[in-house]
Design a protein around this motif. Sequence first.
Motif, PDB file in Angstrom:
ATOM      1  N   GLU A   2       0.828  -1.215   0.000  1.00 36.67           N
ATOM      2  CA  GLU A   2       0.000   0.000   0.000  1.00 36.67           C
ATOM      3  C   GLU A   2       0.859   1.261   0.000  1.00 36.67           C
ATOM      4  OE1 GLU A   2      -2.463  -0.615   3.391  1.00 36.67           O
ATOM      5  OE2 GLU A   2      -4.113  -1.486   2.222  1.00 36.67           O
ATOM      6  N   ALA A  62      -2.487   1.926  -5.429  1.00 35.28           N
ATOM      7  CA  ALA A  62      -3.651   1.483  -6.203  1.00 35.28           C
ATOM      8  C   ALA A  62      -3.708  -0.039  -6.352  1.00 35.28           C
ATOM      9  CB  ALA A  62      -3.626   2.131  -7.591  1.00 35.28           C
ATOM     10  N   TYR A  63      -2.686  -0.714  -5.925  1.00 31.12           N
ATOM     11  CA  TYR A  63      -2.605  -2.164  -6.161  1.00 31.12           C
ATOM     12  C   TYR A  63      -3.742  -2.918  -5.479  1.00 31.12           C
ATOM     13  CZ  TYR A  63      -0.417  -6.780  -6.682  1.00 31.12           C
ATOM     14  OH  TYR A  63      -0.153  -8.086  -7.013  1.00 31.12           O
ATOM     15  N   THR A  64      -4.074  -2.503  -4.261  1.00 31.22           N
ATOM     16  CA  THR A  64      -5.105  -3.226  -3.508  1.00 31.22           C
ATOM     17  C   THR A  64      -6.515  -2.992  -4.049  1.00 31.22           C
ATOM     18  OG1 THR A  64      -5.129  -1.402  -1.900  1.00 31.22           O
ATOM     19  CG2 THR A  64      -3.777  -3.319  -1.371  1.00 31.22           C
ATOM     20  N   ARG A  65      -6.663  -2.047  -4.975  1.00 25.81           N
ATOM     21  CA  ARG A  65      -7.965  -1.880  -5.623  1.00 25.81           C
ATOM     22  C   ARG A  65      -8.224  -3.027  -6.599  1.00 25.81           C
ATOM     23  NH1 ARG A  65      -7.348   4.491  -7.360  1.00 25.81           N
ATOM     24  NH2 ARG A  65      -6.926   5.313  -5.247  1.00 25.81           N
ATOM     25  N   SER A 108      -7.567  -7.237  -3.691  1.00 26.65           N
ATOM     26  CA  SER A 108      -7.924  -6.956  -2.297  1.00 26.65           C
ATOM     27  C   SER A 108      -7.139  -7.864  -1.344  1.00 26.65           C
ATOM     28  CB  SER A 108      -9.423  -7.141  -2.075  1.00 26.65           C
ATOM     29  OG  SER A 108      -9.814  -8.474  -2.418  1.00 26.65           O
TER      30      SER A 108
END
Length: 212
Positions: free
Chosen positions: A162, A167-170, A173
């Motif tokens: 994060e 934006a990776y966790t969008r 998840s």
Amino acid sequence: MSQQYPVVGIDVAKSFCFYAILTPSGEQFMKSFKAFNDKDGLDFVLRQIKKVEHAFNRKPAIVLESTGHYSQRIVHFFCNRGFKVFLINPLISHSIKSSLIRKVKTDKVDAEELARLFFLRPLQEFAKQEDYCFSLKTLSRAAVLLSEQRVTMINQLTAAVEQVMPAYTRVFSNVASDTSLKLLIKYSSPHALQQAPKDEIVSLIRIFHIVV
């Protein structure tokens, strides 16, 4: 009961133990000795203990501190051979031993002091468990510990991702999913991931899912 039994005090270490043997009257039966925690070493210990059995016509009591899986191996070795084993909480043994005047601090002295605890206060005998119950309990503890460590590592990985790629966790998840980990291994920075051809990323994901 303490006046009827000879006693063996054991100071446990990873690879070896120190043994001190006292008579039912609390006198030293033989010189304290060291033995490795392998078959030859434990066979030697049993031969020494046989001398005690012959001298007093009974098996000695075994006293040792709880030191995790190192002491568990020794406990079950003696329990399986019919000895009365007394496993002491280190907090209790330390509080008692600290009240004694100790001119020296050695493993041999610790083994003898553990043996003397048998005469100083009532001790609770270790309740022998079936081998399969003991194994199941050991494996269950290991599984819980590994599960807790996994959660900690996933949380740390998620926090790091994060920070580096907000934006990776969008998209993922669950950062620790198999697909996500495969991508993070191959593209370990935002720049690498952005510059990678889309077809390459899709192909990698597709190949990985087929392999799985």
